[in-house]
Write a protein that holds these residues in place. Structure first.
Motif, PDB file in Angstrom:
ATOM      1  N   SER A 162       0.826  -1.212   0.000  1.00  0.00           N
ATOM      2  CA  SER A 162       0.000   0.000   0.000  1.00  0.00           C
ATOM      3  C   SER A 162       0.859   1.260   0.000  1.00  0.00           C
ATOM      4  CB  SER A 162      -0.934   0.002   1.214  1.00  0.00           C
ATOM      5  OG  SER A 162      -1.929  -0.989   1.092  1.00  0.00           O
ATOM      6  N   ILE A 163       1.947   1.244   0.760  1.00  0.00           N
ATOM      7  CA  ILE A 163       2.877   2.375   0.754  1.00  0.00           C
ATOM      8  C   ILE A 163       3.503   2.527  -0.632  1.00  0.00           C
ATOM      9  CG2 ILE A 163       5.047   3.268   1.725  1.00  0.00           C
ATOM     10  CD1 ILE A 163       2.657   3.421   3.641  1.00  0.00           C
ATOM     11  N   PHE A 164       3.796   1.399  -1.273  1.00  0.00           N
ATOM     12  CA  PHE A 164       4.350   1.414  -2.631  1.00  0.00           C
ATOM     13  C   PHE A 164       3.348   2.043  -3.605  1.00  0.00           C
ATOM     14  CE2 PHE A 164       5.390  -0.412  -6.756  1.00  0.00           C
ATOM     15  CZ  PHE A 164       6.780  -0.369  -6.783  1.00  0.00           C
ATOM     16  N   VAL A 165       2.086   1.648  -3.515  1.00  0.00           N
ATOM     17  CA  VAL A 165       1.044   2.215  -4.381  1.00  0.00           C
ATOM     18  C   VAL A 165       0.921   3.715  -4.158  1.00  0.00           C
ATOM     19  CG1 VAL A 165      -1.446   2.273  -4.817  1.00  0.00           C
ATOM     20  CG2 VAL A 165      -0.258   0.070  -4.621  1.00  0.00           C
ATOM     21  N   LEU A 166       0.947   4.131  -2.900  1.00  0.00           N
ATOM     22  CA  LEU A 166       0.876   5.555  -2.607  1.00  0.00           C
ATOM     23  C   LEU A 166       2.067   6.285  -3.224  1.00  0.00           C
ATOM     24  CD1 LEU A 166      -0.586   7.866  -1.166  1.00  0.00           C
ATOM     25  CD2 LEU A 166       0.736   7.318   0.892  1.00  0.00           C
ATOM     26  N   LEU A 181       8.546   7.119  -0.597  1.00  0.00           N
ATOM     27  CA  LEU A 181       7.571   6.103  -0.211  1.00  0.00           C
ATOM     28  C   LEU A 181       7.885   4.747  -0.839  1.00  0.00           C
ATOM     29  CD1 LEU A 181       4.324   8.265  -0.406  1.00  0.00           C
ATOM     30  CD2 LEU A 181       5.322   7.260   1.662  1.00  0.00           C
ATOM     31  N   LEU A 182       8.340   4.760  -2.094  1.00  0.00           N
ATOM     32  CA  LEU A 182       8.729   3.509  -2.729  1.00  0.00           C
ATOM     33  C   LEU A 182       9.873   2.853  -1.958  1.00  0.00           C
ATOM     34  CD1 LEU A 182       8.676   4.422  -6.547  1.00  0.00           C
ATOM     35  CD2 LEU A 182       6.913   3.272  -5.220  1.00  0.00           C
ATOM     36  N   SER A 183      10.822   3.660  -1.527  1.00  0.00           N
ATOM     37  CA  SER A 183      11.964   3.137  -0.772  1.00  0.00           C
ATOM     38  C   SER A 183      11.532   2.638   0.606  1.00  0.00           C
ATOM     39  CB  SER A 183      13.041   4.217  -0.614  1.00  0.00           C
ATOM     40  OG  SER A 183      13.482   4.677  -1.883  1.00  0.00           O
ATOM     41  N   LEU A 184      10.642   3.383   1.256  1.00  0.00           N
ATOM     42  CA  LEU A 184      10.156   2.970   2.587  1.00  0.00           C
ATOM     43  C   LEU A 184       9.507   1.589   2.551  1.00  0.00           C
ATOM     44  CD1 LEU A 184       8.562   6.187   4.141  1.00  0.00           C
ATOM     45  CD2 LEU A 184      10.618   4.986   4.897  1.00  0.00           C
ATOM     46  N   SER A 185       8.822   1.291   1.450  1.00  0.00           N
ATOM     47  CA  SER A 185       8.134  -0.005   1.359  1.00  0.00           C
ATOM     48  C   SER A 185       9.111  -1.166   1.511  1.00  0.00           C
ATOM     49  CB  SER A 185       7.373  -0.114   0.034  1.00  0.00           C
ATOM     50  OG  SER A 185       8.266  -0.232  -1.068  1.00  0.00           O
ATOM     51  N   ILE A 188       9.943  -1.917   5.101  1.00  0.00           N
ATOM     52  CA  ILE A 188       8.829  -2.530   5.823  1.00  0.00           C
ATOM     53  C   ILE A 188       8.809  -4.034   5.559  1.00  0.00           C
ATOM     54  CG2 ILE A 188       6.305  -2.630   6.031  1.00  0.00           C
ATOM     55  CD1 ILE A 188       6.292   0.364   5.322  1.00  0.00           C
ATOM     56  N   HIS A 189       9.038  -4.417   4.309  1.00  0.00           N
ATOM     57  CA  HIS A 189       9.069  -5.839   3.942  1.00  0.00           C
ATOM     58  C   HIS A 189      10.049  -6.029   2.791  1.00  0.00           C
ATOM     59  CE1 HIS A 189       7.710  -9.902   3.023  1.00  0.00           C
ATOM     60  NE2 HIS A 189       6.983  -9.876   4.135  1.00  0.00           N
ATOM     61  N   GLY A 190      11.101  -6.817   3.044  1.00  0.00           N
ATOM     62  CA  GLY A 190      12.188  -6.956   2.082  1.00  0.00           C
ATOM     63  C   GLY A 190      11.792  -7.545   0.750  1.00  0.00           C
ATOM     64  N   SER A 191      10.651  -8.270   0.684  1.00  0.00           N
ATOM     65  CA  SER A 191      10.212  -8.836  -0.587  1.00  0.00           C
ATOM     66  C   SER A 191       9.839  -7.756  -1.596  1.00  0.00           C
ATOM     67  CB  SER A 191       9.021  -9.771  -0.378  1.00  0.00           C
ATOM     68  OG  SER A 191       7.899  -9.042   0.081  1.00  0.00           O
ATOM     69  N   MET A 192       9.670  -6.524  -1.120  1.00  0.00           N
ATOM     70  CA  MET A 192       9.346  -5.421  -2.026  1.00  0.00           C
ATOM     71  C   MET A 192      10.497  -5.100  -2.965  1.00  0.00           C
ATOM     72  SD  MET A 192       6.243  -4.730  -1.489  1.00  0.00           S
ATOM     73  CE  MET A 192       6.101  -3.237  -2.456  1.00  0.00           C
TER      74      MET A 192
END
Length: 366
Positions: A162-166, A181-185, A188-192
């Motif tokens: 959701s953070i990635f989408v935002l 925000l893309l980097s923050l994702s 949060i979860h390394g699979s991103m």
């Protein structure tokens, strides 16, 4: 909320709430149609839907039996609340968030906060893209096959996407929020790393034809090479310890057996064809959409190559979270069909119909 709806019926009630909302939307479209990029009446439906879903999901009972991983998240939260030190350096931002929340929140408030971080970014992203025409896209995000599961079970992964989408929604609006925000994702979860790598690749090469061809070629490649591809990606360590999902057991009966999943391959192909239809056949030249489509196809191609693995849904979700946007976004930017409102109705019914059928398939298996 939890006293009104028994926990064993909680998911059932959610899907029927969405069913009623979808039918209401369909009836409205049938009677009144819709205007593309309208700046007409104020959108009241989106915030109401946001509030209802947030309250329902956020105030659900704490149950590891019915929401599986929720029990693990609860245990982690309580460990921090009891004074456990932050020692895990993987996904540091997530663990720092949990430790912060555990310092002053109850477990119920913590899970409500998690639900807010999952749902509100999707609402805001829909608004960023479509303003007052955002309701259908937001509703379809809520009606997606993976939405409920990643809000109540795979919570951390859901928040990260959701953070990635935002972040994607701030492209060409705010560079710092976009990249930040893309980097923050990822933290949060390394699979991103998979959708994030797809994003970087989509910046370097923008031609959707290339990625469509790559997706098509990945199907016979996966059929021929099978498990050797899974072992190859595991050796690369893509997604960190998330590759363990390729060989673990338990979790999700819908994906609880290995083999070439033709049903989910067809499901994944629908957005690929939709993007082909919009971009290539109808020359839909929208920079935002092209990049989102490319990210979807790249990330989904990775999943196709490991499709035989048990519980590969954890990797399928790394593209599926964009599915509703890929299918529905263009329909509110340009007219593609003579009777577009009726095509939109069919798409909505088919899209949620798959979600509803898969829910009942899972229920009957249990």
């Amino acid at each position: 909320m939890e006293y009104i709806v028994p926990v064993q019926f909680y998911s059932l009630v959610f899907y029927h709430i969405v069913l009623l909302v979808v039918f209401g939307m369909v009836l409205k479209l049938y009677k009144y149609g819709y205007a593309i990029e309208t700046l007409g009446k104020r959108d009241l439906a989106s915030p109401v839907l946001l509030l209802v879903i947030l309250l329902y999901m956020g105030l659900r009972p704490i149950s590891g039996k019915y929401f599986v991983d929720m029990g693990i998240y609860y245990k982690g939260f309580m460990n921090f609340a009891e004074g456990k030190e932050l020692t895990d350096r993987n996904d540091y931002l997530w663990y720092a968030f949990v430790k912060f929340c555990s310092g002053f929140m109850s477990a119920k408030v913590y899970f409500f906060t998690c639900a807010a971080f999952y749902i509100v970014p999707l609402y805001k992203a829909s608004k960023n893209w479509l303003y007052k025409d955002s309701y259908v896209v937001f509703l379809m995000l809520v009606a997606s096959f993976s939405f409920w599961g990643y809000g109540t079970n795979g919570i951390r992964n859901g928040i990260a996407t959701s953070i990635f989408v935002l972040g994607l929604s701030y492209a060409y609006k705010n560079r710092y929020l976009h990249v930040g925000l893309l980097s923050l994702s990822y933290f949060i979860h390394g699979s991103m790393i998979i959708p994030l790598s797809a994003f970087i690749l989509s910046c370097l090469h923008k031609n959707p034809r290339t990625y469509i061809i790559g997706w098509i070629l990945a199907v016979p490649l996966s059929l021929v090479l099978g498990s050797r591809l899974e072992l190859f990606f595991m050796s690369l360590g893509i997604g960190g310890d998330r590759v363990g999902y390729l060989v673990m057991t338990g979790l999700d009966n819908v994906f609880a057996y290995s083999g070439f999943r033709w049903d989910f391959l067809i499901y994944s192909f629908v957005p690929v064809y939709a993007g082909y239809y919009y971009i290539i056949r109808n020359n839909f030249d929208d920079k935002i959409y092209k990049q989102i489509f490319n990210i979807y196809v790249i990330a989904n191609t990775f999943w196709v190559m490991i499709i035989r693995a048990s519980f590969s849904n954890r990797f399928a979700y790394l593209s599926w979270f964009l599915m509703a946007i890929v299918i529905f976004y263009p329909l509110f930017k340009r007219r593609f069909f003579r009777y577009q409102q009726f095509n939109l109705i069919y798409f909505i019914l088919l899209y949620f119909g798959f979600t509803y059928i898969m829910f009942w398939k899972y229920e009957l298996q249990n």
